[in-house]
Scaffold this motif. Sequence first.
Motif, PDB file in Angstrom:
ATOM      1  N   MET A  51       0.841  -1.190   0.000  1.00 30.20           N
ATOM      2  CA  MET A  51       0.000   0.000   0.000  1.00 30.20           C
ATOM      3  C   MET A  51       0.882   1.247   0.000  1.00 30.20           C
ATOM      4  O   MET A  51       1.979   1.245   0.546  1.00 30.20           O
ATOM      5  CB  MET A  51      -0.899  -0.002   1.241  1.00 30.20           C
ATOM      6  N   ARG A  52       0.393   2.335  -0.617  1.00 29.05           N
ATOM      7  CA  ARG A  52       1.149   3.578  -0.613  1.00 29.05           C
ATOM      8  C   ARG A  52       1.094   4.261   0.738  1.00 29.05           C
ATOM      9  O   ARG A  52       1.964   5.052   1.090  1.00 29.05           O
ATOM     10  CB  ARG A  52       0.596   4.520  -1.690  1.00 29.05           C
TER      11      ARG A  52
ATOM     12  N   THR B 287     -15.611  -5.783   0.507  1.00 29.47           N
ATOM     13  CA  THR B 287     -16.322  -6.830  -0.228  1.00 29.47           C
ATOM     14  C   THR B 287     -17.490  -7.370   0.589  1.00 29.47           C
ATOM     15  O   THR B 287     -18.577  -7.648   0.042  1.00 29.47           O
ATOM     16  CB  THR B 287     -15.358  -7.967  -0.596  1.00 29.47           C
ATOM     17  N   LYS B 288     -17.307  -7.500   1.887  1.00 34.13           N
ATOM     18  CA  LYS B 288     -18.408  -7.951   2.742  1.00 34.13           C
ATOM     19  C   LYS B 288     -19.581  -6.972   2.670  1.00 34.13           C
ATOM     20  O   LYS B 288     -20.745  -7.386   2.610  1.00 34.13           O
ATOM     21  CB  LYS B 288     -17.926  -8.100   4.186  1.00 34.13           C
ATOM     22  N   ARG B 289     -19.261  -5.680   2.673  1.00 29.73           N
ATOM     23  CA  ARG B 289     -20.336  -4.673   2.572  1.00 29.73           C
ATOM     24  C   ARG B 289     -21.045  -4.779   1.229  1.00 29.73           C
ATOM     25  O   ARG B 289     -22.282  -4.674   1.147  1.00 29.73           O
ATOM     26  CB  ARG B 289     -19.761  -3.270   2.764  1.00 29.73           C
TER      27      ARG B 289
ATOM     28  N   TYR C  80      -5.117 -10.902   4.637  1.00 31.48           N
ATOM     29  CA  TYR C  80      -5.411 -10.090   5.810  1.00 31.48           C
ATOM     30  C   TYR C  80      -6.864  -9.645   5.795  1.00 31.48           C
ATOM     31  O   TYR C  80      -7.393  -9.293   4.747  1.00 31.48           O
ATOM     32  CB  TYR C  80      -4.475  -8.869   5.783  1.00 31.48           C
ATOM     33  N   ASP C  81      -7.501  -9.678   6.968  1.00 26.40           N
ATOM     34  CA  ASP C  81      -8.858  -9.153   7.105  1.00 26.40           C
ATOM     35  C   ASP C  81      -8.795  -7.625   7.174  1.00 26.40           C
ATOM     36  O   ASP C  81      -8.945  -7.029   8.241  1.00 26.40           O
ATOM     37  CB  ASP C  81      -9.521  -9.707   8.373  1.00 26.40           C
ATOM     38  N   GLY C  82      -8.566  -7.015   6.037  1.00 29.44           N
ATOM     39  CA  GLY C  82      -8.382  -5.569   5.992  1.00 29.44           C
ATOM     40  C   GLY C  82      -9.406  -4.879   5.126  1.00 29.44           C
ATOM     41  O   GLY C  82     -10.556  -5.327   4.996  1.00 29.44           O
TER      42      GLY C  82
ATOM     43  N   THR D 292     -12.388 -16.372   9.013  1.00 28.95           N
ATOM     44  CA  THR D 292     -11.337 -15.370   8.991  1.00 28.95           C
ATOM     45  C   THR D 292     -10.501 -15.533   7.716  1.00 28.95           C
ATOM     46  O   THR D 292     -10.498 -16.594   7.085  1.00 28.95           O
ATOM     47  CB  THR D 292     -10.410 -15.517  10.209  1.00 28.95           C
ATOM     48  N   ALA D 293      -9.797 -14.469   7.339  1.00 30.12           N
ATOM     49  CA  ALA D 293      -8.839 -14.557   6.243  1.00 30.12           C
ATOM     50  C   ALA D 293      -7.576 -15.257   6.762  1.00 30.12           C
ATOM     51  O   ALA D 293      -7.532 -15.737   7.903  1.00 30.12           O
ATOM     52  CB  ALA D 293      -8.527 -13.170   5.711  1.00 30.12           C
TER      53      ALA D 293
END
Length: 239
Positions: free
Chosen positions: A1-2, A190-192, A182-184, A207-208
């Motif tokens: 990630m940046r 995506t869940k939303r 990771y559950d990030g 969990t991831a």
Amino acid sequence: MRKGKLNETLAHFVHELFSGTYIDYDVAFLESKERSLDQVIDATIQQGYRAVNLVPLLLFTASHYYEDIADQVQHWTAQYRHVRFVLAEPLGTHPAMAEWVSHQIARYAHEVDETTGIVILAHGNARFDEPDIALTRLAKHHTTEQRQCYPSMVYGKLKFQETLPPLAAQYEKLLIIPFFFYDGYLVNKTKRQIAELALPTEITYTTAINFDPVLKSIILARIASCEEAHHVSDTVELV
């Protein structure tokens, strides 16, 4: 990630992973101003290393693997002719990851019966088929006479907007296994989005991967494969 803390989390995971080993390593990121892959490779060469193993923390081969790493390996090979580069396979296709999926299914066995469909949900890619093929193979591996397991993606041909509605019509319950490191942010987003589909079925998420210890064994196995490739290369040169 940046930006954000994920890079710090990844770096901490790698440092923990190699703690107690004698492996010389460094950590690079595809999107970083301070520790980009080019910067780390250049620093590694300047330190005098003549053999470099690249182990991508990626689950499947797609755009990051081919365009951001493999293409660069060709560039470095031409630029540093005295250095041998070996690029490892991604982590998600190692057999131990199939075992991780099995463990997830076992952990949530109380959620699974004949009315439950099991879905392995991964990132995917709109331009590369390899993730679809690998995830479909993984789902088939976990399909038995007692349960059905299906692949689904955030992007690409197997995107969840198209794969989940038919499954929701077929099953009273879905057990979704996020095949992510990771559950990030992306998993939660995506869940939303899945919730917004208002599917007529009960959905449970495992969990991831969350930097499960299985990744350590896989990364070490990938490094061993790279070292074997270097040994073969040395043998060929000696001949």
